[in-house]
Design a protein around this motif. Structure first.
Motif, mmCIF file in Angstrom:
data_model
loop_
_atom_site.group_PDB
_atom_site.id
_atom_site.type_symbol
_atom_site.label_atom_id
_atom_site.label_comp_id
_atom_site.label_asym_id
_atom_site.label_seq_id
_atom_site.Cartn_x
_atom_site.Cartn_y
_atom_site.Cartn_z
ATOM 1 N N ARG A 27 8.546 10.248 11.225
ATOM 2 C CA ARG A 27 8.618 8.989 11.558
ATOM 3 C C ARG A 27 9.638 8.578 11.470
ATOM 4 N NH1 ARG A 27 4.267 7.589 8.093
ATOM 5 N NH2 ARG A 27 3.412 5.774 8.930
ATOM 6 N N HIS A 41 -5.932 1.005 5.520
ATOM 7 C CA HIS A 41 -7.303 2.051 5.237
ATOM 8 C C HIS A 41 -6.903 2.546 3.387
ATOM 9 C CE1 HIS A 41 -3.603 4.908 4.685
ATOM 10 N NE2 HIS A 41 -4.834 5.899 4.751
ATOM 11 N N TYR A 42 -6.299 2.508 3.102
ATOM 12 C CA TYR A 42 -6.829 2.292 1.167
ATOM 13 C C TYR A 42 -8.122 2.017 1.003
ATOM 14 C CZ TYR A 42 -3.171 5.426 0.273
ATOM 15 O OH TYR A 42 -2.219 6.799 -0.221
ATOM 16 N N TYR A 59 10.440 4.887 12.533
ATOM 17 C CA TYR A 59 9.689 3.772 11.459
ATOM 18 C C TYR A 59 10.299 3.735 10.216
ATOM 19 C CZ TYR A 59 6.504 1.996 8.310
ATOM 20 O OH TYR A 59 5.245 1.667 7.553
ATOM 21 N N LYS A 119 6.910 10.348 -1.662
ATOM 22 C CA LYS A 119 6.975 11.818 -0.120
ATOM 23 C C LYS A 119 7.526 12.174 -1.300
ATOM 24 C CE LYS A 119 5.934 8.951 3.680
ATOM 25 N NZ LYS A 119 4.748 9.604 3.679
ATOM 26 N N GLU A 179 2.581 11.895 -2.973
ATOM 27 C CA GLU A 179 2.335 13.150 -1.069
ATOM 28 C C GLU A 179 3.291 14.157 -1.678
ATOM 29 O OE1 GLU A 179 1.932 10.396 2.272
ATOM 30 O OE2 GLU A 179 3.002 9.769 1.355
ATOM 31 N N LYS A 219 -0.348 16.102 -3.798
ATOM 32 C CA LYS A 219 -1.025 15.234 -3.728
ATOM 33 C C LYS A 219 -2.116 14.932 -4.019
ATOM 34 C CE LYS A 219 -2.739 12.604 -0.210
ATOM 35 N NZ LYS A 219 -2.083 11.669 0.780
ATOM 36 N N ASP A 253 6.357 0.414 2.685
ATOM 37 C CA ASP A 253 5.092 1.059 3.739
ATOM 38 C C ASP A 253 3.755 1.814 2.538
ATOM 39 O OD1 ASP A 253 4.220 3.498 5.947
ATOM 40 O OD2 ASP A 253 4.711 4.783 3.862
ATOM 41 N N MET A 254 4.093 1.822 1.748
ATOM 42 C CA MET A 254 2.571 2.371 0.484
ATOM 43 C C MET A 254 2.607 0.772 -0.734
ATOM 44 S SD MET A 254 1.141 5.423 1.027
ATOM 45 C CE MET A 254 1.101 6.320 0.116
ATOM 46 N N ASN A 272 -8.225 10.706 -3.850
ATOM 47 C CA ASN A 272 -7.557 11.513 -3.247
ATOM 48 C C ASN A 272 -7.003 12.770 -3.908
ATOM 49 O OD1 ASN A 272 -7.120 12.318 -0.569
ATOM 50 N ND2 ASN A 272 -6.016 11.255 0.344
ATOM 51 N N THR A 305 -3.779 11.181 -5.468
ATOM 52 C CA THR A 305 -4.080 9.064 -5.980
ATOM 53 C C THR A 305 -4.993 8.887 -6.636
ATOM 54 O OG1 THR A 305 -3.678 9.159 -2.850
ATOM 55 C CG2 THR A 305 -4.146 7.212 -3.940
ATOM 56 N N LYS A 324 -1.465 -1.982 10.458
ATOM 57 C CA LYS A 324 -0.171 -2.279 10.329
ATOM 58 C C LYS A 324 0.648 -1.684 10.201
ATOM 59 C CE LYS A 324 1.175 0.917 6.837
ATOM 60 N NZ LYS A 324 1.947 1.906 5.827
ATOM 61 N N LYS A 374 -11.523 3.381 1.818
ATOM 62 C CA LYS A 374 -11.425 4.631 1.058
ATOM 63 C C LYS A 374 -13.058 4.811 0.171
ATOM 64 C CE LYS A 374 -6.633 6.688 0.907
ATOM 65 N NZ LYS A 374 -6.460 8.278 1.974
ATOM 66 N N HIS A 389 -0.532 -0.584 0.337
ATOM 67 C CA HIS A 389 -1.717 0.426 -0.662
ATOM 68 C C HIS A 389 -1.605 -0.121 -1.690
ATOM 69 C CE1 HIS A 389 -2.363 1.507 3.741
ATOM 70 N NE2 HIS A 389 -1.207 2.515 3.695
HETATM 71 O O1 LIG Z 1 0.063 4.107 5.278
HETATM 72 C C1 LIG Z 1 0.135 4.966 4.960
HETATM 73 O O2 LIG Z 1 -0.501 5.916 4.269
HETATM 74 C C2 LIG Z 1 -0.185 7.499 4.209
HETATM 75 C C3 LIG Z 1 -0.786 8.428 3.278
HETATM 76 O O3 LIG Z 1 -2.234 8.100 3.467
HETATM 77 P P1 LIG Z 1 -3.292 8.949 2.360
HETATM 78 O O4 LIG Z 1 -4.640 8.217 2.687
HETATM 79 O O5 LIG Z 1 -3.235 10.054 2.681
HETATM 80 O O6 LIG Z 1 -2.787 8.988 0.818
HETATM 81 C C4 LIG Z 1 1.668 7.312 4.306
HETATM 82 O O7 LIG Z 1 1.267 8.953 4.057
HETATM 83 C C5 LIG Z 1 1.740 6.934 5.551
HETATM 84 O O8 LIG Z 1 3.357 7.068 5.090
HETATM 85 C C6 LIG Z 1 1.906 5.851 5.522
HETATM 86 O O9 LIG Z 1 2.620 4.880 6.406
#
Ligand SMILES: O=C1O[C@H](COP(=O)(O)O)[C@@H](O)[C@H](O)[C@H]1O
Ligand SMILES: NC(=O)C1=CN([C@@H]2O[C@H](COP(=O)(O)OP(=O)(O)OC[C@H]3O[C@@H](n4cnc5c(N)ncnc54)[C@H](OP(=O)(O)O)[C@@H]3O)[C@@H](O)[C@H]2O)C=CC1
Length: 504
Positions: free
Chosen positions: A225, A180-181, A228, A342, A218, A347, A237-238, A379, A349, A150, A184, A242
């Motif tokens: 970053r 990547h979600y 970006y 953020k 989070e 933290k 981003d999320m 998470n 999810t 991504k 998980k 995700h």
């Molecule tokens: O893709 C991203 O995910 C992370 C959060 O991932 P996680 O697996 O820790 O829940 C996020 O911090 C980041 O900004 C974003 O680019």
């Protein structure tokens, strides 16, 4: 599994070091890589093969969930790795890369199965794909696949352009878009949880479900970053990727047979049924926020606008909450609440499903029942909790909530990247985003991006270490609901500031 050559663009970068090499190593230890394989690392830096192997070893020692113990196995793994210095924009460099790959294929006597992994900045995605084609790297007698990181586009139009360019060099079924979600373990478990449990399956619709809440909070801030993140915000981003994937995995109508094709079709169907928001409507259904200074677990932290590289008047969203509706037979009238931010209190999810409270009446006014809640914690813990009501005879028979918990042993769980790379090597794209999913997700988000850009929504400032802006509660209160767990409601309301102007 087919023998392969794994060609890693961006092999000297952060993601490769922290996630990709450890994932490959763990797969190797678990004998989930083919007998014969090579990994070719690419980047502009210069390394000899031995130096690069040493670099990879260091990354495994620091980041792998299984620390290299048996030196023999480690050396066997490192021995499969080669390095080739390449500026991805340099056309001629690909000729040498092709030569190296062919030499390795001959040495190992393996077919030309080539996995190209683009762990580089998104501006290189299309140029690399077209160079792979022009150079002949993609003319294999075996298969070729592309794993792409991504972000996939910056908005609807740029995503469509990128997809068009990639499709000149790779077929859709050769492209594996990582989210990547989707790797998980608890997310991969979602469909089984519902499909394989008649108890849940029977309840999984608007008949019994009052609302669904999806949270990804989070404690970290923007970190290094800003470059970006200032152009992305939480929405890109999320949320676009995700969070909408979590929604699809939770609410898709389960196919009669769970196959890659059927799952993807159902996810696409779900996104097509999402009620569209107009730019004008965004303010009624979406809340955007930005963290101010505050306290995270006893540590004072700076406001987003004071972070290095962030504009002092930045209007970037570090928090987004939204209320969505699925206009189909199963989910009609069930609000879906999504939030991500953020620098929040914890933290976490998780997906919480609140069931309808249809059985209040027998207890009349003395009723103290809380709603039944199914919480799927993704998470940091991987846990499923069911909240039920029970009578406590030690407290005059008062009704009180009881929890039933099931926890997975996270220490034994494979990492998302392990599961995803393994699937891609086997050619199973179930847990990768199909182009139609990505496009439909951007279509939903696009009016919100425009409303943000035109500042049609207020930017709510929330203190770091809180649960986010109070406005995010309004979204639920309008239907008589609240975010779970309950204490958040109290905590947030007092702390939220409200800004509309661009000056801090
Ligand atoms: O893709 C991203 O995910 C992370 C959060 O991932 P996680 O697996 O820790 O829940 C996020 O911090 C980041 O900004 C974003 O680019
Ligand atoms: N890091 C993370 O946690 C996550 C990253 N991602 C995505 O993964 C991708 C990679 O991110 P990340 O590893 O953090 O990025 P880094 O900036 O750490 O690494 C970038 C890599 O690209 C290489 N590179 C840069 N320019 C060139 C060039 N002209 N030619 C050849 N190689 C080049 C660099 O190598 P060299 O300097 O040797 O040229 C380096 O290996 C991005 O798309 C990012 O969005 C996604 C999710 C999480």
């Amino acid at each position: 599994m087919d023998p392969i050559t794994f060609v890693l663009f961006g092999s000297t970068g952060d993601l490769a070091k922290r996630k990709i090499f450890p994932a490959l190593y763990n797969l190797f230890l678990e004998q989930k890589l083919p007998q014969s394989f090579s990994v070719i690392g690419l980047g502009r830096k210069t390394f000899t093969d031995a130096e690069f192997q040493h670099y990879v070893e260091q990354s495994l020692r620091t980041f792998s969930r299984r620390k290299p113990e048996a030196q023999e196995r480690l050396e066997e793994f490192l021995d499969c790795i080669r390095y080739y210095a390449l500026d991805v924009t340099n056309k001629e460099g690909y000729v040498g890369l092709l030569k190296l790959i062919q030499e390795r294929e001959e040495q190992l006597n393996i077919p030309e199965n080539r996995m190209f992994y683009l762990s580089v900045a998104p501006e290189f995605f299309d140029v690399i794909a077209s160079r792979i084609k022009e150079s002949g790297l993609g003319d294999t007698k075996g298969w070729k696949r592309l794993i792409i990181e991504k972000p996939f586009g910056h908005d609807l139009q740029s995503a469509r352009e990128l997809n068009h360019k990639l499709s000149q060099s790779f077929e859709e079924d050769e492209i594996f878009r990582i989210d990547h979600y989707l790797g998980k373990p608890m997310v991969q478990n979602l469909e089984t949880l519902v499909a394989a449990n008649p108890l849940l399956k029977a309840l999984w619709s608007n008949q019994y479900i009052a609302n669904i809440q999806i949270t990804a909070s989070e404690t970290v801030g923007v970190e290094e970053r800003a470059g970006y993140y200032e152009t992305a915000g939480a929405i890109r981003d999320m949320f676009q990727n995700h969070m909408l994937q979590l929604l699809m995995m939770t609410a898709m109508h389960l196919p009669a047979r769970i196959t890659e094709k059927n799952v993807r079709q159902q996810k696409i169907h779900l996104l097509k049924s999402l009620r569209r928001l107009s730019k004008k409507d965004a303010a009624n259904h979406v809340v955007r926020g930005q963290y101010g200074a505050g306290d995270i677990q006893g540590q004072a932290v700076a406001a987003y606008r004071e972070e290095p590289g962030v504009d002092a008047f930045s209007m970037t969203d570090t928090f987004v909450a939204a209320r969505l509706w699925i206009d189909d037979f199963f989910w009609n009238e069930v609000p879906i609440y999504i939030r991500t931010g953020k620098r929040m209190k914890e933290k976490s999810t998780r997906i919480t499903v609140e069931f309808k409270d249809r059985f209040k009446e027998p207890y009349g006014n003395a009723n103290q029942a809380v709603p039944n809640l199914l919480t799927i914690q993704i998470n940091p813990d991987e846990k499923i909790t069911l909240q039920l009501n029970s009578k406590n005879l030690l407290h005059n028979g008062q009704m009180e909530p009881v929890m039933m918990d099931f926890s997975m042993d996270a220490s034994q769980m494979p990492e998302a990247y392990e599961l995803l790379i393994f699937d891609a090597l086997r050619g199973d794209a179930t847990f990768f985003a199909h182009w139609e999913e990505v496009e439909l997700a951007w279509e939903w988000v696009q009016p919100v991006l425009e409303a943000f850009a035109e500042n049609q929504l207020p930017l709510h400032l929330y203190p770091s270490g809180s649960y986010g802006p109070a406005a995010a509660h309004r979204l639920l209160e309008e239907q008589g609901f609240r975010w779970w767990p309950d204490e958040e409601a109290v905590d947030v309301r007092e702390m939220t500031l409200h800004v509309t102007a661009s000056a801090p």
